[in-house]
Write a protein that holds these residues in place. Sequence first.
Motif, PDB file in Angstrom:
ATOM      1  N   SER A  64       1.903 -15.670  39.386  1.00 45.02           N
ATOM      2  CA  SER A  64       1.951 -14.811  38.200  1.00 45.02           C
ATOM      3  C   SER A  64       0.552 -14.541  37.679  1.00 45.02           C
ATOM      4  CB  SER A  64       2.789 -15.466  37.095  1.00 45.02           C
ATOM      5  OG  SER A  64       4.112 -15.603  37.522  1.00 45.02           O
ATOM      6  N   TYR A  65      -0.297 -15.558  37.681  1.00 43.32           N
ATOM      7  CA  TYR A  65      -1.678 -15.401  37.233  1.00 43.32           C
ATOM      8  C   TYR A  65      -2.423 -14.422  38.136  1.00 43.32           C
ATOM      9  CZ  TYR A  65      -6.505 -16.505  36.052  1.00 43.32           C
ATOM     10  OH  TYR A  65      -7.820 -16.415  35.690  1.00 43.32           O
ATOM     11  N   ARG A  66      -2.223 -14.534  39.466  1.00 48.32           N
ATOM     12  CA  ARG A  66      -2.871 -13.618  40.414  1.00 48.32           C
ATOM     13  C   ARG A  66      -2.436 -12.178  40.176  1.00 48.32           C
ATOM     14  NH1 ARG A  66      -1.329 -16.838  44.921  1.00 48.32           N
ATOM     15  NH2 ARG A  66      -2.812 -18.507  44.946  1.00 48.32           N
ATOM     16  N   LYS A  67      -1.140 -11.977  39.946  1.00 45.00           N
ATOM     17  CA  LYS A  67      -0.630 -10.628  39.696  1.00 45.00           C
ATOM     18  C   LYS A  67      -1.222 -10.054  38.413  1.00 45.00           C
ATOM     19  CE  LYS A  67       3.875 -11.122  41.927  1.00 45.00           C
ATOM     20  NZ  LYS A  67       5.321 -11.203  41.665  1.00 45.00           N
ATOM     21  N   THR A  68      -1.286 -10.864  37.369  1.00 43.17           N
ATOM     22  CA  THR A  68      -1.846 -10.416  36.096  1.00 43.17           C
ATOM     23  C   THR A  68      -3.313 -10.055  36.256  1.00 43.17           C
ATOM     24  OG1 THR A  68      -0.309 -11.834  34.903  1.00 43.17           O
ATOM     25  CG2 THR A  68      -2.232 -11.065  33.686  1.00 43.17           C
ATOM     26  N   ALA A  73      -7.592  -5.934  36.793  1.00 39.20           N
ATOM     27  CA  ALA A  73      -8.702  -5.371  37.568  1.00 39.20           C
ATOM     28  C   ALA A  73      -8.419  -3.911  37.914  1.00 39.20           C
ATOM     29  CB  ALA A  73      -8.936  -6.188  38.834  1.00 39.20           C
ATOM     30  N   ALA A  74      -7.169  -3.592  38.278  1.00 42.05           N
ATOM     31  CA  ALA A  74      -6.810  -2.209  38.601  1.00 42.05           C
ATOM     32  C   ALA A  74      -6.909  -1.334  37.368  1.00 42.05           C
ATOM     33  CB  ALA A  74      -5.412  -2.160  39.181  1.00 42.05           C
ATOM     34  N   ALA A  79      -9.632   2.879  33.999  1.00 41.61           N
ATOM     35  CA  ALA A  79     -10.016   3.242  32.631  1.00 41.61           C
ATOM     36  C   ALA A  79     -11.410   3.879  32.643  1.00 41.61           C
ATOM     37  CB  ALA A  79     -10.023   2.004  31.744  1.00 41.61           C
ATOM     38  N   PRO A  80     -11.533   5.022  31.962  1.00 49.51           N
ATOM     39  CA  PRO A  80     -12.872   5.643  31.893  1.00 49.51           C
ATOM     40  C   PRO A  80     -13.791   4.815  31.003  1.00 49.51           C
ATOM     41  CG  PRO A  80     -11.284   6.842  30.544  1.00 49.51           C
ATOM     42  CD  PRO A  80     -10.523   5.776  31.271  1.00 49.51           C
TER      43      PRO A  80
END
Length: 83
Positions: A64-68, A73-74, A79-80
């Motif tokens: 769950s931590y890795r997915k979050t 990061a994505a 985000a501009p």
Amino acid sequence: MAGVRGLQHKNRTVHPPEKAVRATVILHPGDEERPLYEELVSELGVSGAEVLRQAIRELHRRQSYRKTRAARAAAAKEAPRAG
């Protein structure tokens, strides 16, 4: 011929939510996980089933931590940046 160890077989691991799930793990004397399992049972002073339950919870927490972290990061890439 046996399947690849550790892979989930498609359409074979669907469990109805109202029924109990029995996870069977056989650790042979030559398996590298066996001494680790025995050490955890001895050190924690709990049953083998409880060791596996705790391992599942810890693995789920890490995943769950890795997915979050990956989602963050994505989002940061998309985000501009204000300059």
